[in-house]
Write an enzyme that holds these catalytic residues in place. Structure first.
Site, PDB file in Angstrom:
ATOM      1  CG  ASP A 193      -2.023  -0.971   0.897  1.00  0.00           C
ATOM      2  OD1 ASP A 193      -1.831  -1.225  -0.326  1.00  0.00           O
ATOM      3  OD2 ASP A 193      -2.484  -1.604   2.409  1.00  0.00           O
ATOM      4  CE1 TYR A 209       4.745  -6.021   4.466  1.00  0.00           C
ATOM      5  CE2 TYR A 209       3.973  -8.476   4.554  1.00  0.00           C
ATOM      6  CZ  TYR A 209       4.485  -7.857   3.392  1.00  0.00           C
ATOM      7  OH  TYR A 209       3.177  -7.613   2.439  1.00  0.00           O
TER       8      TYR A 209
END
Lengths: 251, 251
Positions: free
Chosen positions: A51, A112
């Protein structure tokens, strides 16, 4: 021939990875640089969409060249890209891969990191790089979040942690690692899995923060997972704290 | 009454500390925020000028209020400023000081850090925060630089390390610490003194880099110091690697 590139990027000024005609994206920026480096159009495929505002310490992408051999030694490719790329994205490594290698489908694990700055005052050096959380958490917030995070490890249905409206139907993933540690004013979530649903890490970060505020324990987290309902989990944490940290592949 | 403020700022988008009518400066930005926080004009005095692009992990400034007592508890001042300051500068602490306290004249030591990224490829997360040096240095560059840096410690005349054209005539300073260490691809110079001449740290960084390239040893550094001539020293390193790291005061 096909090359596997490793990238690093600061996501702040990119509208994510995926090419868009009228927006600055990492894929678009890299494609333009590759055209200059190799003197030809190359197809570039990423290991994931990211994103707007999301960062990468280690992103993987393939680059397809219309040549049998690479015209530049692989070791020199990062420096060749450095001359053509803007300062917020770098190619850190390049290596040849088989023609059927796909950077998304052959992923073994992705890791992540999500960073939260817990402080009444923001840090100028961390602006856009952390979720600045100015309210108070419990003194043992990271330890509480870590205990609750353990519930997420394993092969389970993560439907509660997928953005509403996503079209994915198979929401089972295997989380191999999920832990929270504290470094000074930073709370750092690290999570590794064989794949992630849309917004999964950001929803997990927002949910784990409830544990740091004393509003969620392991039993509550189990209930959220079992609900298989986005509405059961916490808020989606903002993109600026998120980093794709590592991508590993099947040999 | 007078307050001592501690500040942190990313220097990239500031034209240095010192107020200028048509440029964005830290002093100007802080003065405008103070007017909103306290509802009145306050005089703000810094511990040093800093150049455009130079950063501060810990900068000190006094703020003079036309009140006998501070209208806000000192512990809440950082958060009050946080609401009025842009993201590249923060007030990290505030405490009352005597009316005759001067943030520049009463300094005991100042410590600067200078960061050099030695890598063929830039790091997106360090852009504007390090001197990116893409050429090769010797494998033991940091150790060589550290050995040469030791020559700078002590009370000596640093005229060779002052920007040409400076009007200062007393160029003797006492350097209490000067060392170089390596952390991954970063070479980090730390230097503390009772005061610094204009561009002194940046000229020292540029000169020490010659040692990392094998072009300067301790004897050569001694010769540069003894020359008392700016032309004898190395190039001035760029501002983006420089951080005012700590300021301490006489009790």
């Amino acid at each position: 021939m096909k090359l596997l590139l490793r990238l690093k990027f600061l996501g702040t000024d990119f509208c994510g990875w995926q090419y868009q005609p009228n927006a600055r994206t990492v894929q678009g920026t890299l494609t333009a640089a590759a055209r200059e480096v190799f003197g030809t159009d190359c197809r570039i495929t990423g290991c994931s969409r990211t994103d707007s505002g999301v960062h990468a310490n280690d992103f993987a992408a393939t680059l397809e060249l219309p040549f049998a051999d690479c015209p530049i030694p692989c070791a020199r490719i990062p420096a060749a890209f450095a001359m053509r790329l803007p300062p917020d994205v770098s190619v850190t490594a390049a290596s040849p891969v088989a023609d059927d290698f796909h950077p998304r489908y052959t992923v073994l694990t992705k890791e992540y990191v999500y960073q939260i700055l817990v402080s009444p005052v923001p840090d100028p050096f961390l602006y856009g790089r952390v979720w600045h959380y100015p309210k108070k958490l419990l003194p043992d917030a990271a330890a509480r979040m870590n205990a609750v995070a353990a519930e997420l490890v394993g092969r389970q249905d993560f439907a509660s942690f997928m953005a509403a409206g996503s079209k994915i139907t198979d929401t089972v993933r295997t989380v191999s690692d999920c832990r929270v540690q504290r470094e000074g004013d930073l709370i750092i979530l690290t999570i590794a899995a064989d794949g992630f649903l849309y917004n999964m890490v950001r929803i997990i970060a927002g949910t784990l923060l409830l544990a740091g505020a004393g509003k969620l324990d392991r039993v509550g987290m189990r209930r959220i997972i079992d609900a298989k309902d986005r509405a059961a989990a916490g808020a989606t944490a903002p993109p600026e704290g998120l980093y794709l940290n590592r991508v590993t592949y099947h040999e």
